[in-house]
Design an enzyme around this catalytic site. Structure first.
Site, PDB file in Angstrom:
ATOM      1  N   THR A 139      -5.430  -1.423   7.372  1.00  0.00           N
ATOM      2  CA  THR A 139      -5.541  -2.883   7.389  1.00  0.00           C
ATOM      3  C   THR A 139      -6.943  -3.271   7.874  1.00  0.00           C
ATOM      4  OG1 THR A 139      -4.593  -2.735   9.597  1.00  0.00           O
ATOM      5  CG2 THR A 139      -3.101  -3.372   7.833  1.00  0.00           C
ATOM      6  N   LYS A 175       0.837  -1.207   0.000  1.00  0.00           N
ATOM      7  CA  LYS A 175       0.000   0.000   0.000  1.00  0.00           C
ATOM      8  C   LYS A 175       0.877   1.264   0.000  1.00  0.00           C
ATOM      9  CE  LYS A 175      -2.123  -1.538   3.779  1.00  0.00           C
ATOM     10  NZ  LYS A 175      -1.523  -2.881   3.845  1.00  0.00           N
ATOM     11  N   THR A 176       1.867   1.293   0.912  1.00  0.00           N
ATOM     12  CA  THR A 176       2.754   2.457   0.991  1.00  0.00           C
ATOM     13  C   THR A 176       3.534   2.619  -0.315  1.00  0.00           C
ATOM     14  OG1 THR A 176       2.984   1.897   3.320  1.00  0.00           O
ATOM     15  CG2 THR A 176       4.525   3.526   2.445  1.00  0.00           C
ATOM     16  N   ASP A 188      -1.081   6.656   6.954  1.00  0.00           N
ATOM     17  CA  ASP A 188      -1.092   5.213   7.169  1.00  0.00           C
ATOM     18  C   ASP A 188      -1.984   4.919   8.383  1.00  0.00           C
ATOM     19  OD1 ASP A 188      -0.430   2.628   6.697  1.00  0.00           O
ATOM     20  OD2 ASP A 188       1.624   2.747   7.446  1.00  0.00           O
ATOM     21  N   ARG A 230       6.433  -8.288   1.794  1.00  0.00           N
ATOM     22  CA  ARG A 230       7.326  -7.913   2.903  1.00  0.00           C
ATOM     23  C   ARG A 230       7.845  -9.158   3.617  1.00  0.00           C
ATOM     24  NH1 ARG A 230       4.528  -4.370   6.381  1.00  0.00           N
ATOM     25  NH2 ARG A 230       5.406  -2.525   5.401  1.00  0.00           N
TER      26      ARG A 230
HETATM   27  P1  ADP Z   1       2.132  -1.964   3.217  1.00  0.00           P
HETATM   28  O1  ADP Z   1       2.155  -0.463   3.140  1.00  0.00           O
HETATM   29  O2  ADP Z   1       0.948  -2.572   2.533  1.00  0.00           O
HETATM   30  O3  ADP Z   1       2.310  -2.504   4.612  1.00  0.00           O
HETATM   31  P2  ADP Z   1       4.627  -1.733   1.751  1.00  0.00           P
HETATM   32  O4  ADP Z   1       4.229  -0.912   0.589  1.00  0.00           O
HETATM   33  O5  ADP Z   1       5.401  -1.042   2.827  1.00  0.00           O
HETATM   34  O6  ADP Z   1       3.391  -2.512   2.374  1.00  0.00           O
HETATM   35  O7  ADP Z   1       5.467  -2.975   1.169  1.00  0.00           O
HETATM   36  C1  ADP Z   1       6.439  -3.663   1.928  1.00  0.00           C
HETATM   37  C2  ADP Z   1       7.628  -4.030   1.051  1.00  0.00           C
HETATM   38  O8  ADP Z   1       7.227  -5.101   0.203  1.00  0.00           O
HETATM   39  C3  ADP Z   1       8.077  -2.918   0.097  1.00  0.00           C
HETATM   40  O9  ADP Z   1       9.128  -2.190   0.588  1.00  0.00           O
HETATM   41  C4  ADP Z   1       8.566  -3.665  -1.110  1.00  0.00           C
HETATM   42  O10 ADP Z   1       9.930  -3.977  -0.964  1.00  0.00           O
HETATM   43  C5  ADP Z   1       7.766  -4.929  -1.103  1.00  0.00           C
HETATM   44  N1  ADP Z   1       6.656  -4.888  -2.058  1.00  0.00           N
HETATM   45  C6  ADP Z   1       5.358  -4.649  -1.757  1.00  0.00           C
HETATM   46  N2  ADP Z   1       4.595  -4.767  -2.853  1.00  0.00           N
HETATM   47  C7  ADP Z   1       5.420  -5.094  -3.874  1.00  0.00           C
HETATM   48  C8  ADP Z   1       5.202  -5.376  -5.257  1.00  0.00           C
HETATM   49  N3  ADP Z   1       3.984  -5.352  -5.798  1.00  0.00           N
HETATM   50  N4  ADP Z   1       6.287  -5.665  -6.025  1.00  0.00           N
HETATM   51  C9  ADP Z   1       7.514  -5.711  -5.457  1.00  0.00           C
HETATM   52  N5  ADP Z   1       7.769  -5.479  -4.154  1.00  0.00           N
HETATM   53  C10 ADP Z   1       6.743  -5.174  -3.362  1.00  0.00           C
END
Ligand code: ADP
Length: 344
Positions: free
Chosen positions: A165, A71-72, A116, A225
């Site tokens: 989430t 998401k981030t 977030d 992640r």
């Molecule tokens: P969330 O905000 O949903 O908790 P993040 O955007 O921080 O997740 O993602 C966590 C890590 O996972 C990112 O830093 C990245 O390295 C990896 N990641 C997430 N989605 C992808 C994707 N679609 N392709 C490649 N790497 C990804």
């Protein structure tokens, strides 16, 4: 040498805060590097292109889904695409109305504000957001009682991107103000995760065979992640044992971390085992399960349950949580007679 591994290592699931550096190093910097979630990418492309053609800032966007799904990263990619400056904050960090007012009044035209964990935003503060999102104004109340009056400040055009989430905890007035769209991130396929892990291995300079990448993927909870975190642990294992990272070494490293062949961690197994052994397989309430294994309810609900349900090991019924025959089989416990028909 027998040292006690730190908690995150034991749990087999990365702690978002501790692994922030890893997140940043491996975060995709372009849409091509962002693997999967094709439907969301297409929708965002249309939204951003339409806004650009009209010379407008994109409308507000909400992303939801379990932690670590990207998401981030999507927010970063949008900021990059629109060449906007991104201000990052989170629901719990905005404690007072004044905190939000100060963030909003310090925005520059076209900025992206990323919030977030927006479900943790205090309800009073949430109400300040409504006019800001809808009409680009900030209503400030000055004074108290009968002499109180409201002044309205015009805000620069901005895009709010929020992530959560727990979509169910968002009030409907807030949800309805994400006029650009609400997007649910899906779990990834093993093939997509294997591609993500292979890319990460290249960035980290770790030689990783295709079948080893697939082995990590199959134990990664369909979550990028987690996959990156397990890759890092496997790299440590290979360094210390002076071995190459083939499929077998990956298997050994992950078993040592208590991550089993389905990607379950000791906490996941404890949840299933508690429901089976203490509550005859359920149904049982979330609070009771949490108390039985001394785990936080939110962790069970946000991290463990979505994965256990996705694997078909656990079900949520109106009367509580219930394990499936598959859970008994996975733990090597005989399936009770009354559940055996479900197996047919
Ligand atoms: P969330 O905000 O949903 O908790 P993040 O955007 O921080 O997740 O993602 C966590 C890590 O996972 C990112 O830093 C990245 O390295 C990896 N990641 C997430 N989605 C992808 C994707 N679609 N392709 C490649 N790497 C990804």
């Amino acid at each position: 040498m027998s040292s006690t591994p730190p908690k995150t290592q034991e749990s087999g699931i990365p702690d978002a805060r501790e692994d922030r550096n890893l997140d940043q190093t491996l975060r995709p910097a372009s849409w091509d590097e962002y693997i999967g979630q094709e439907g969301i990418k297409t929708n965002l492309h249309i939204l951003l292109t339409a806004a650009k053609n009209r010379n407008q800032t994109p409308e507000h966007i909400l992303f939801y889904g379990p932690p670590g799904l990207g998401k981030t990263t999507l927010a970063h990619l949008i900021a990059r695409e629109t060449r906007a400056q991104m201000r990052m904050t989170s629901g719990p960090a905005i404690e007072k109305v004044g905190d939000l007012a100060s963030i909003l009044t310090n925005l520059s035209p076209g900025d992206i504000l990323f919030i977030d964990e927006i479900h943790r935003l205090n309800k009073l503060i949430e109400e300040i957001l409504y006019p800001a999102m809808e009409s680009g104004v900030l209503d400030i109340i000055i004074g108290k009682g009968p002499s109180a009056r409201t002044i309205q400040l015009e805000l620069p055009p901005f895009t709010l991107i929020a992530a959560t989430t727990r979509i169910s905890l968002l009030s409907s007035p807030l949800r309805s103000r994400f006029s650009g769209g609400t997007f649910r991130l899906e779990f990834y396929t093993d093939e997509e995760i294997a591609r993500i892990v292979s890319r990460s291995a290249t960035i980290l300079g770790v030689p990783l065979a295709d079948d080893a990448a697939m082995e990590i993927a199959s134990r990664s909870r369909f979550t990028p992640r987690t996959a990156n975190y397990l890759l890092k642990r496997c790299r440590d294992f290979a360094d210390v044992r002076e071995t190459t990272l083939d499929k077998r070494a990956v298997g050994d490293a992950l078993t040592l971390l208590s991550v089993d062949t389905l990607g379950l961690t000791s906490a996941d197994r404890a949840i299933l085992r508690a429901i089976i052994e203490k509550f005859h397989g359920g149904p049982v309430g979330l609070k009771t399960v949490a108390a039985a294994i001394a785990e936080e309810e939110s962790a069970i609900e946000e991290v463990h349950e979505p994965y256990l349900m996705r694997l078909g090991l656990l079900e949520r019924t109106p009367r509580g949580r219930q394990v499936t025959p598959k859970a008994y089989e996975h733990l090597g416990i005989p399936v009770p007679e009354h559940l055996q028909t479900t197996l047919l």
